[in-house]
Motif scaffolding. Sequence first.
Motif, PDB file in Angstrom:
ATOM      1  N   ASP A 500      12.349  25.752   6.426  1.00 56.80           N
ATOM      2  CA  ASP A 500      12.885  25.183   6.559  1.00 56.80           C
ATOM      3  C   ASP A 500      13.191  24.095   7.619  1.00 56.80           C
ATOM      4  O   ASP A 500      14.760  23.730   7.315  1.00 56.80           O
ATOM      5  N   LYS A 501      12.206  23.711   8.359  1.00 49.56           N
ATOM      6  CA  LYS A 501      13.225  23.223   9.355  1.00 49.56           C
ATOM      7  C   LYS A 501      12.307  21.279   8.502  1.00 49.56           C
ATOM      8  O   LYS A 501      13.185  20.711   8.637  1.00 49.56           O
ATOM      9  N   ALA A 502      11.664  20.829   7.055  1.00 53.85           N
ATOM     10  CA  ALA A 502      12.308  20.338   6.965  1.00 53.85           C
ATOM     11  C   ALA A 502      12.922  19.928   5.456  1.00 53.85           C
ATOM     12  O   ALA A 502      13.165  18.875   5.611  1.00 53.85           O
ATOM     13  N   SER A 503      13.284  21.346   4.436  1.00 54.15           N
ATOM     14  CA  SER A 503      13.758  21.138   4.173  1.00 54.15           C
ATOM     15  C   SER A 503      15.401  20.330   5.227  1.00 54.15           C
ATOM     16  O   SER A 503      17.091  19.750   4.592  1.00 54.15           O
ATOM     17  N   MET A 504      16.101  21.313   5.757  1.00 58.96           N
ATOM     18  CA  MET A 504      17.393  21.291   6.712  1.00 58.96           C
ATOM     19  C   MET A 504      17.226  19.833   7.688  1.00 58.96           C
ATOM     20  O   MET A 504      18.436  19.293   7.390  1.00 58.96           O
ATOM     21  N   ALA A 505      15.954  19.228   7.942  1.00 58.15           N
ATOM     22  CA  ALA A 505      16.117  17.540   7.776  1.00 58.15           C
ATOM     23  C   ALA A 505      16.920  16.268   7.368  1.00 58.15           C
ATOM     24  O   ALA A 505      17.339  15.675   7.922  1.00 58.15           O
ATOM     25  N   HIS A 506      16.582  17.332   5.920  1.00 59.00           N
ATOM     26  CA  HIS A 506      17.537  16.635   5.502  1.00 59.00           C
ATOM     27  C   HIS A 506      18.615  17.024   4.187  1.00 59.00           C
ATOM     28  O   HIS A 506      19.174  16.328   3.107  1.00 59.00           O
ATOM     29  N   SER A 507      18.870  18.263   5.150  1.00 53.99           N
ATOM     30  CA  SER A 507      19.864  19.035   4.282  1.00 53.99           C
ATOM     31  C   SER A 507      20.056  19.150   3.269  1.00 53.99           C
ATOM     32  O   SER A 507      21.113  18.631   2.246  1.00 53.99           O
ATOM     33  N   LEU A 508      18.824  20.062   2.897  1.00 48.78           N
ATOM     34  CA  LEU A 508      18.552  20.283   1.161  1.00 48.78           C
ATOM     35  C   LEU A 508      18.768  21.761   1.737  1.00 48.78           C
ATOM     36  O   LEU A 508      18.044  22.349   2.822  1.00 48.78           O
ATOM     37  N   GLU A 509      19.132  22.754   0.746  1.00 49.04           N
ATOM     38  CA  GLU A 509      19.017  23.943   0.643  1.00 49.04           C
ATOM     39  C   GLU A 509      17.569  24.623  -0.261  1.00 49.04           C
ATOM     40  O   GLU A 509      17.540  24.144  -1.587  1.00 49.04           O
ATOM     41  N   VAL A 510      16.939  25.660   0.690  1.00 48.22           N
ATOM     42  CA  VAL A 510      15.434  25.428  -0.546  1.00 48.22           C
ATOM     43  C   VAL A 510      15.631  27.153  -0.458  1.00 48.22           C
ATOM     44  O   VAL A 510      16.138  27.600   0.484  1.00 48.22           O
ATOM     45  N   ARG A 511      15.411  27.473  -2.077  1.00 47.37           N
ATOM     46  CA  ARG A 511      15.843  29.409  -2.403  1.00 47.37           C
ATOM     47  C   ARG A 511      14.370  29.864  -2.493  1.00 47.37           C
ATOM     48  O   ARG A 511      13.318  29.091  -3.229  1.00 47.37           O
ATOM     49  N   GLU A 512      13.774  30.728  -2.078  1.00 43.75           N
ATOM     50  CA  GLU A 512      12.456  31.155  -2.799  1.00 43.75           C
ATOM     51  C   GLU A 512      12.600  32.416  -3.105  1.00 43.75           C
ATOM     52  O   GLU A 512      12.325  34.244  -3.149  1.00 43.75           O
ATOM     53  N   PRO A 513      12.912  32.471  -4.968  1.00 42.99           N
ATOM     54  CA  PRO A 513      12.975  33.689  -5.745  1.00 42.99           C
ATOM     55  C   PRO A 513      11.744  34.681  -5.549  1.00 42.99           C
ATOM     56  O   PRO A 513      11.780  35.991  -5.532  1.00 42.99           O
ATOM     57  N   LEU A 514      10.619  34.278  -4.805  1.00 45.03           N
ATOM     58  CA  LEU A 514       9.451  34.961  -5.219  1.00 45.03           C
ATOM     59  C   LEU A 514       9.348  35.948  -3.524  1.00 45.03           C
ATOM     60  O   LEU A 514       8.391  36.478  -3.486  1.00 45.03           O
ATOM     61  N   MET A 515      11.460  35.311  -3.167  1.00 45.40           N
ATOM     62  CA  MET A 515      10.666  36.101  -1.457  1.00 45.40           C
ATOM     63  C   MET A 515      11.981  36.989  -1.763  1.00 45.40           C
ATOM     64  O   MET A 515      12.795  37.754  -1.140  1.00 45.40           O
ATOM     65  N   ASP A 516      11.946  37.711  -2.332  1.00 48.24           N
ATOM     66  CA  ASP A 516      13.143  38.532  -3.270  1.00 48.24           C
ATOM     67  C   ASP A 516      12.995  39.646  -2.421  1.00 48.24           C
ATOM     68  O   ASP A 516      11.764  40.480  -3.252  1.00 48.24           O
ATOM     69  N   HIS A 517      13.750  40.532  -1.530  1.00 47.96           N
ATOM     70  CA  HIS A 517      13.127  41.469  -1.511  1.00 47.96           C
ATOM     71  C   HIS A 517      12.491  42.948  -2.277  1.00 47.96           C
ATOM     72  O   HIS A 517      11.633  43.688  -2.054  1.00 47.96           O
ATOM     73  N   PRO A 518      13.616  43.151  -3.297  1.00 49.37           N
ATOM     74  CA  PRO A 518      13.217  43.962  -4.061  1.00 49.37           C
ATOM     75  C   PRO A 518      11.908  44.056  -4.816  1.00 49.37           C
ATOM     76  O   PRO A 518      11.064  44.558  -5.805  1.00 49.37           O
ATOM     77  N   LEU A 519      12.089  42.122  -4.459  1.00 47.41           N
ATOM     78  CA  LEU A 519      10.676  42.501  -6.070  1.00 47.41           C
ATOM     79  C   LEU A 519       9.247  42.695  -4.760  1.00 47.41           C
ATOM     80  O   LEU A 519       8.340  42.655  -5.092  1.00 47.41           O
ATOM     81  N   ILE A 520       9.568  42.592  -3.321  1.00 43.23           N
ATOM     82  CA  ILE A 520       8.674  42.114  -2.674  1.00 43.23           C
ATOM     83  C   ILE A 520       8.019  43.886  -2.462  1.00 43.23           C
ATOM     84  O   ILE A 520       6.680  44.642  -2.911  1.00 43.23           O
ATOM     85  N   GLU A 521       9.129  44.676  -2.420  1.00 42.59           N
ATOM     86  CA  GLU A 521       9.201  45.896  -2.327  1.00 42.59           C
ATOM     87  C   GLU A 521       7.910  46.939  -3.370  1.00 42.59           C
ATOM     88  O   GLU A 521       7.985  47.716  -3.775  1.00 42.59           O
ATOM     89  N   TRP A 522       8.503  46.080  -4.688  1.00 42.21           N
ATOM     90  CA  TRP A 522       7.833  46.551  -6.176  1.00 42.21           C
ATOM     91  C   TRP A 522       6.367  46.670  -6.161  1.00 42.21           C
ATOM     92  O   TRP A 522       5.788  47.409  -5.994  1.00 42.21           O
ATOM     93  N   LEU A 523       6.446  44.983  -5.496  1.00 36.05           N
ATOM     94  CA  LEU A 523       4.901  45.101  -5.928  1.00 36.05           C
ATOM     95  C   LEU A 523       4.232  45.103  -4.703  1.00 36.05           C
ATOM     96  O   LEU A 523       3.216  45.447  -4.800  1.00 36.05           O
TER      97      LEU A 523
END
Length: 647
Positions: A500-523
């Motif tokens: 979050d801090k590194a990306s926001m320092a450059h005004s970049l949005e980072v999205r994390e598909p491996l942190m999708d909560h339905p995926l986490i729940e299933w795993l």
Amino acid sequence: MCGITGIFDTRGRSSIDRAVLTRMNEAQHHRGPDEGGLHVEPGVGLGHRRLSIIDLSTGQQPLYNEDGSVCVVYNGEIYNYLELIPELQALGHVFHTRSDTEVIVHAWEAWGEASVQRFRGMFAFALWDRNRETLFLARDRLGVKPLHYALLPDGTLLFGSELKSLLAHGGLRKDVDPLAVEEYFALGYVAEPRTIFMQARKLPPASTLLIKRGQAVGEPREYWDVNFTVDSRIDEAQAREELTERLKESIRLRLMSEVPLGAFLSGGVDSSAVVALMAGLSDDPVNTCSIAFTDPAFNESEFAKKVAARYNTNHYVDVVESEDFDLIDTLASLYDEPYADSSAIPTYRVCQLARRHVTVALSGDGGDESFGGYRRYRLHMMEEQMRSMLPHGIRRPVFGLLGRLYPKADWAPRFLRAKTTFEGMARTPVEAYFHSVSILRGPMRDKLFSDRFKREIAGYDAREVFERHAARAGTDDPLALIQYLDLKTYLVGDINTKVDKASMAHSLEVREPLMDHPLIEWLATLPSSFKLRGREGKYLLKKTMEPLLPEDVLYRPKMGFAVPLARWFRGPLKERVRDAMLGARLADTGWFDRAYLQHLVDAHQSGARDYSASLWTLLMFEAFLRNVLDGSPAKASGAQLASPVMP
């Protein structure tokens, strides 16, 4: 992505100083350089900095409901907002934008506090409901987006995406929490809900905080947790098929954007899997960004090139020199509190590279925690097999004594280095795992801290962070337990904070598909043997990706995203480290034993021991003292250690 901030008079309707609110908002300008907005009324002030991603023309914030009685400022993405809009329209709500932000105000009107349970994504928001005289703060389930708050003695509540926005108010005292210092030197970060400052707190992941005007500020309320049942009867072939579909769905949701989009590609399993599946979902070539290191011991770029070539991506590579250590003070200011993960340096650089080509980047973060990828998981499970042979009541005294008596022999062949094994056998699983992930382990912290500091922490041990979470884990599966601990601690406090801090320092949005909560729940329902099988971590993910990725990407040894600290501290940073460890700033605190600091420097620089991780942790703490504690806007003459407050 965006930045939010605000001021709330919990006791009444005192006027909000617009200049102060503006200053707080502009402290986070880097999080949202496209637009800024304020909402001010008696007793309430909300601020927002916008990085435009979706609904570029009408998605400005603060954003209101139909009659203006509900106002929200929001940071993040709600990926299922298009599904929620017709449901809310059927309830009579009228939409004036095409943004996910407007879903929040109408969802609040429809479902109140329970609205957050309907959101799928990463978010932190503050919502003001004038009719109910209620301020509502919320944070996403995995803690991808940050939210800090502080209650001042006069009843003023401050909040913001970053601590620097709270500091910009001028009323937040810079009293350092000694318990946060203990946590930092153990973990390399200050664990939720603490911050480095006594008055400020982090809103924990999957939590909300509801404050009614005229009432005392209560404790955050948790609305979600992951339940490791590991009881699914699915077979491996079915699991691979379902995992593929779940990953595709998660990635597809995260491809929504009205600005250029791409992905990080390190050459590791997680980012390569994301890129491979993105390529199958996109009509156009995927934009990929990688960092190459001049030091071959840390360079994965050849594997990233293989994946990029296989999927014909638009591949961008920046070479990071092995001497790229000029970011120390930049990082200290950026993170607002001590932060000791040295991979923040290459993360900062890859975000810098990505922002030159895209505004949104998908990452592979979260894969190690959910799929069982860390090497330490394998080592912990090996120890667990040994610990299971004897009751703890026998193990602790017998192996505890052996651990104390056996010499530490880092110089010896590995089979003679039994001290760590003996110590591990004497511990409970939670104690052992905490010990394995600690940067400065208990005995080292005992030598590092002065008698004065030890009196201040009054026996507090950062291990209590792990014990607190373990008590709520609800599983006796040894792998599931440490995965749960990482999801609650390392993922949030280290990985998500770093990105979050590194990306926001450059005004970049980072999205994390491996942190999708339905995926986490299933795993979490899958047997642990699907994650760690023998010596192979991420077993199911690797098997699933075999048709899509080269074998040497999937099955080579894990390299990590590291920098050559040991060499730096014996070479180009030799004098800087010595000056920082033995200089006035650390000494002035009175918190450290100077003789032990001298030992750390001398032993490392002579080559007798590798203390690089400990020295980096101290170096970043010293940089925090100089750049944040002694810096503007509320300049302090020296660090003030406050009395400890237990959680």
